[in-house]
Design a protein around this motif. Structure first.
Motif, PDB file in Angstrom:
ATOM      1  N   PHE A 178      -7.451  -0.613  -1.037  1.00  0.00           N
ATOM      2  CA  PHE A 178      -8.326  -1.525  -1.784  1.00  0.00           C
ATOM      3  C   PHE A 178      -8.395  -1.030  -3.215  1.00  0.00           C
ATOM      4  CE2 PHE A 178     -10.886   1.817   0.102  1.00  0.00           C
ATOM      5  CZ  PHE A 178     -11.670   2.261  -0.953  1.00  0.00           C
ATOM      6  N   ARG A 179      -8.999  -1.827  -4.063  1.00  0.00           N
ATOM      7  CA  ARG A 179      -9.218  -1.416  -5.448  1.00  0.00           C
ATOM      8  C   ARG A 179     -10.687  -1.077  -5.636  1.00  0.00           C
ATOM      9  NH1 ARG A 179      -5.051  -2.050  -8.884  1.00  0.00           N
ATOM     10  NH2 ARG A 179      -3.261  -3.235  -8.125  1.00  0.00           N
ATOM     11  N   ASP A 180     -10.956   0.045  -6.315  1.00  0.00           N
ATOM     12  CA  ASP A 180     -12.330   0.459  -6.526  1.00  0.00           C
ATOM     13  C   ASP A 180     -12.984  -0.372  -7.628  1.00  0.00           C
ATOM     14  OD1 ASP A 180     -11.428   1.468  -8.967  1.00  0.00           O
ATOM     15  OD2 ASP A 180     -11.358   3.544  -8.269  1.00  0.00           O
ATOM     16  N   ALA A 181     -14.219  -0.026  -7.956  1.00  0.00           N
ATOM     17  CA  ALA A 181     -14.973  -0.810  -8.934  1.00  0.00           C
ATOM     18  C   ALA A 181     -14.292  -0.838 -10.300  1.00  0.00           C
ATOM     19  CB  ALA A 181     -16.381  -0.254  -9.072  1.00  0.00           C
ATOM     20  N   ALA A 182     -13.484   0.193 -10.588  1.00  0.00           N
ATOM     21  CA  ALA A 182     -12.781   0.252 -11.867  1.00  0.00           C
ATOM     22  C   ALA A 182     -11.420  -0.427 -11.807  1.00  0.00           C
ATOM     23  CB  ALA A 182     -12.614   1.706 -12.298  1.00  0.00           C
ATOM     24  N   GLY A 183     -11.050  -0.929 -10.611  1.00  0.00           N
ATOM     25  CA  GLY A 183      -9.776  -1.608 -10.464  1.00  0.00           C
ATOM     26  C   GLY A 183      -8.623  -0.698 -10.102  1.00  0.00           C
ATOM     27  N   ALA A 184      -8.906   0.580  -9.858  1.00  0.00           N
ATOM     28  CA  ALA A 184      -7.849   1.534  -9.506  1.00  0.00           C
ATOM     29  C   ALA A 184      -7.513   1.411  -8.022  1.00  0.00           C
ATOM     30  CB  ALA A 184      -8.294   2.955  -9.814  1.00  0.00           C
ATOM     31  N   PRO A 185      -6.207   1.436  -7.659  1.00  0.00           N
ATOM     32  CA  PRO A 185      -5.829   1.360  -6.247  1.00  0.00           C
ATOM     33  C   PRO A 185      -6.241   2.612  -5.489  1.00  0.00           C
ATOM     34  CG  PRO A 185      -3.911   1.785  -7.618  1.00  0.00           C
ATOM     35  CD  PRO A 185      -5.041   1.500  -8.552  1.00  0.00           C
ATOM     36  N   THR A 186      -6.768   2.426  -4.286  1.00  0.00           N
ATOM     37  CA  THR A 186      -7.240   3.520  -3.448  1.00  0.00           C
ATOM     38  C   THR A 186      -6.652   3.380  -2.057  1.00  0.00           C
ATOM     39  OG1 THR A 186      -9.331   3.633  -4.673  1.00  0.00           O
ATOM     40  CG2 THR A 186      -9.288   4.665  -2.494  1.00  0.00           C
ATOM     41  N   MET A 187      -6.256   4.504  -1.449  1.00  0.00           N
ATOM     42  CA  MET A 187      -5.776   4.494  -0.075  1.00  0.00           C
ATOM     43  C   MET A 187      -6.562   5.506   0.738  1.00  0.00           C
ATOM     44  SD  MET A 187      -1.689   3.771   0.164  1.00  0.00           S
ATOM     45  CE  MET A 187      -1.130   5.349  -0.457  1.00  0.00           C
ATOM     46  N   LEU A 188      -7.088   5.074   1.891  1.00  0.00           N
ATOM     47  CA  LEU A 188      -7.843   5.950   2.790  1.00  0.00           C
ATOM     48  C   LEU A 188      -7.092   6.118   4.104  1.00  0.00           C
ATOM     49  CD1 LEU A 188     -11.516   4.635   2.418  1.00  0.00           C
ATOM     50  CD2 LEU A 188     -10.449   6.592   1.267  1.00  0.00           C
ATOM     51  N   GLU A 189      -7.039   7.344   4.594  1.00  0.00           N
ATOM     52  CA  GLU A 189      -6.422   7.608   5.885  1.00  0.00           C
ATOM     53  C   GLU A 189      -7.449   7.380   6.985  1.00  0.00           C
ATOM     54  OE1 GLU A 189      -4.039  11.150   8.314  1.00  0.00           O
ATOM     55  OE2 GLU A 189      -4.763  11.481   6.256  1.00  0.00           O
ATOM     56  N   PRO A 190      -7.183   6.522   7.965  1.00  0.00           N
ATOM     57  CA  PRO A 190      -8.137   6.251   9.039  1.00  0.00           C
ATOM     58  C   PRO A 190      -8.423   7.501   9.873  1.00  0.00           C
ATOM     59  CG  PRO A 190      -6.471   4.539   8.956  1.00  0.00           C
ATOM     60  CD  PRO A 190      -6.000   5.647   8.060  1.00  0.00           C
ATOM     61  N   SER A 191      -9.622   7.556  10.444  1.00  0.00           N
ATOM     62  CA  SER A 191      -9.979   8.651  11.339  1.00  0.00           C
ATOM     63  C   SER A 191      -9.829   8.251  12.799  1.00  0.00           C
ATOM     64  CB  SER A 191     -11.423   9.098  11.075  1.00  0.00           C
ATOM     65  OG  SER A 191     -12.334   8.020  11.290  1.00  0.00           O
ATOM     66  N   GLY A 192      -9.563   6.972  13.054  1.00  0.00           N
ATOM     67  CA  GLY A 192      -9.383   6.511  14.425  1.00  0.00           C
ATOM     68  C   GLY A 192      -8.850   5.090  14.465  1.00  0.00           C
ATOM     69  N   VAL A 193      -8.139   4.771  15.535  1.00  0.00           N
ATOM     70  CA  VAL A 193      -7.578   3.433  15.735  1.00  0.00           C
ATOM     71  C   VAL A 193      -7.782   3.032  17.188  1.00  0.00           C
ATOM     72  CG1 VAL A 193      -5.460   2.076  15.809  1.00  0.00           C
ATOM     73  CG2 VAL A 193      -5.841   3.632  13.908  1.00  0.00           C
ATOM     74  N   ALA A 194      -8.197   1.797  17.423  1.00  0.00           N
ATOM     75  CA  ALA A 194      -8.350   1.262  18.778  1.00  0.00           C
ATOM     76  C   ALA A 194      -7.545  -0.026  18.883  1.00  0.00           C
ATOM     77  CB  ALA A 194      -9.822   1.004  19.100  1.00  0.00           C
ATOM     78  N   LEU A 195      -6.544  -0.033  19.748  1.00  0.00           N
ATOM     79  CA  LEU A 195      -5.730  -1.219  20.003  1.00  0.00           C
ATOM     80  C   LEU A 195      -6.269  -1.909  21.247  1.00  0.00           C
ATOM     81  CD1 LEU A 195      -3.143  -2.772  19.124  1.00  0.00           C
ATOM     82  CD2 LEU A 195      -1.868  -1.315  20.718  1.00  0.00           C
ATOM     83  N   HIS A 196      -6.471  -3.210  21.184  1.00  0.00           N
ATOM     84  CA  HIS A 196      -7.033  -3.937  22.334  1.00  0.00           C
ATOM     85  C   HIS A 196      -6.163  -3.702  23.569  1.00  0.00           C
ATOM     86  CE1 HIS A 196      -8.535  -7.149  24.875  1.00  0.00           C
ATOM     87  NE2 HIS A 196      -9.527  -7.343  24.021  1.00  0.00           N
ATOM     88  N   PRO A 197      -6.774  -3.377  24.711  1.00  0.00           N
ATOM     89  CA  PRO A 197      -5.980  -3.111  25.919  1.00  0.00           C
ATOM     90  C   PRO A 197      -5.175  -4.310  26.395  1.00  0.00           C
ATOM     91  CG  PRO A 197      -8.324  -3.269  26.429  1.00  0.00           C
ATOM     92  CD  PRO A 197      -8.207  -3.194  24.937  1.00  0.00           C
ATOM     93  N   GLY A 198      -5.520  -5.494  25.914  1.00  0.00           N
ATOM     94  CA  GLY A 198      -4.779  -6.685  26.293  1.00  0.00           C
ATOM     95  C   GLY A 198      -3.631  -7.011  25.367  1.00  0.00           C
TER      96      GLY A 198
END
Length: 250
Positions: free
Chosen positions: A75-95
């Motif tokens: 996403f872009r922060d309030a100043a318009g700079a691109p930001t990337m965050l590494e997720p701490s967890g992922v859940a894929l639907h069992p279906g």
């Protein structure tokens, strides 16, 4: 390093620096709704749209997560700079079924991504369509829904990407939540608006601003890759799973 290189490539696509990733075409800029959505990048060089459902949780399509080894929320922060965050967890639907199309099987194409910290302002969670415990049917007949996402405003023009856009599409079928999917198309006299690759996981808004579905697939007319049909997974039938994962992550 290879994974990070592919994530960097996905970021280049997402910000319009090159590539052929596509999103909502013939849509309008919708900055008032952009605070409810981010981008989901993966190490395969692709990107999707994600819906902010909690301060630190993003919902997206399952195929945006399945098969990848690394992800980043962009996403872009309030100043318009691109930001990337590494997720701490992922859940894929069992279906979820990655071979659903080939095997003609049902698939719940949905995933949740947990962040290490809440997203900064102005990002905020959006309301989700509620499940109907009474078993009643919410009719979509004759309705127009807003399909949103990041990416290109015009197919084949990468420099038009990187902004959240919205297209108003009419419901084709089905008309109730007894099924898991809804199909939409451009109701105008000159059709061509719709979702494409890169728009997967994006929000489909109802009349009250709530998210009623997430985009999972699209096709075009003739040689086009978008602007024909948009397919989305209804949220209400999946609220049980969504709410249980959110509760677990609190």
């Amino acid at each position: 390093m290879r994974a990070m290189g592919r994530l960097a490539a996905a970021l280049a696509f997402a910000t319009g620096a090159g590539g052929a990733a596509l999103a909502v075409v013939k849509g309008r800029d919708a900055p008032e709704l952009a605070r409810h959505a981010v981008m989901v990048l993966d190490d395969r060089g692709g990107f999707c749209t994600g819906v902010v459902v909690a301060p630190d949780v993003v919902m997206t399509a399952g195929h945006c997560i399945a098969g990848a080894k690394a992800w980043r929320i962009h996403f872009r922060d309030a100043a318009g700079a691109p930001t990337m965050l590494e997720p701490s967890g992922v859940a894929l639907h069992p279906g979820y079924n990655g071979q659903a199309v080939q095997n003609r099987r049902q698939s719940i194409d949905l995933a949740l991504v947990r962040l290490p910290a809440p997203l900064p302002a102005p990002f905020a969670p959006v309301a989700l369509a509620a499940s109907d415990a009474s078993g009643g049917k919410l009719s979509f007949a004759g309705r127009t829904l807003g399909v949103g996402g990041y990416g290109l405003a015009a197919e084949g023009e990468p420099r038009t990407g990187g902004r959240f856009r919205l297209a108003e599409l009419g419901v084709v079928e089905p008309y109730g939540p007894s099924r898991i999917l809804v199909w939409l198309s451009d109701p105008s006299s000159k059709p061509g608006a719709g979702a494409c690759q890169g728009d997967s996981g994006g929000p489909v808004f109802g009349d009250g601003g709530e998210v009623v579905a997430v985009t999972v697939w699209a096709e075009g007319v003739g040689k086009a890759k978008c602007g024909g049909l948009t397919q989305a997974l209804l949220v209400a039938p999946q609220r049980g799973w969504i709410d249980s994962v959110l509760a677990k992550w609190r």
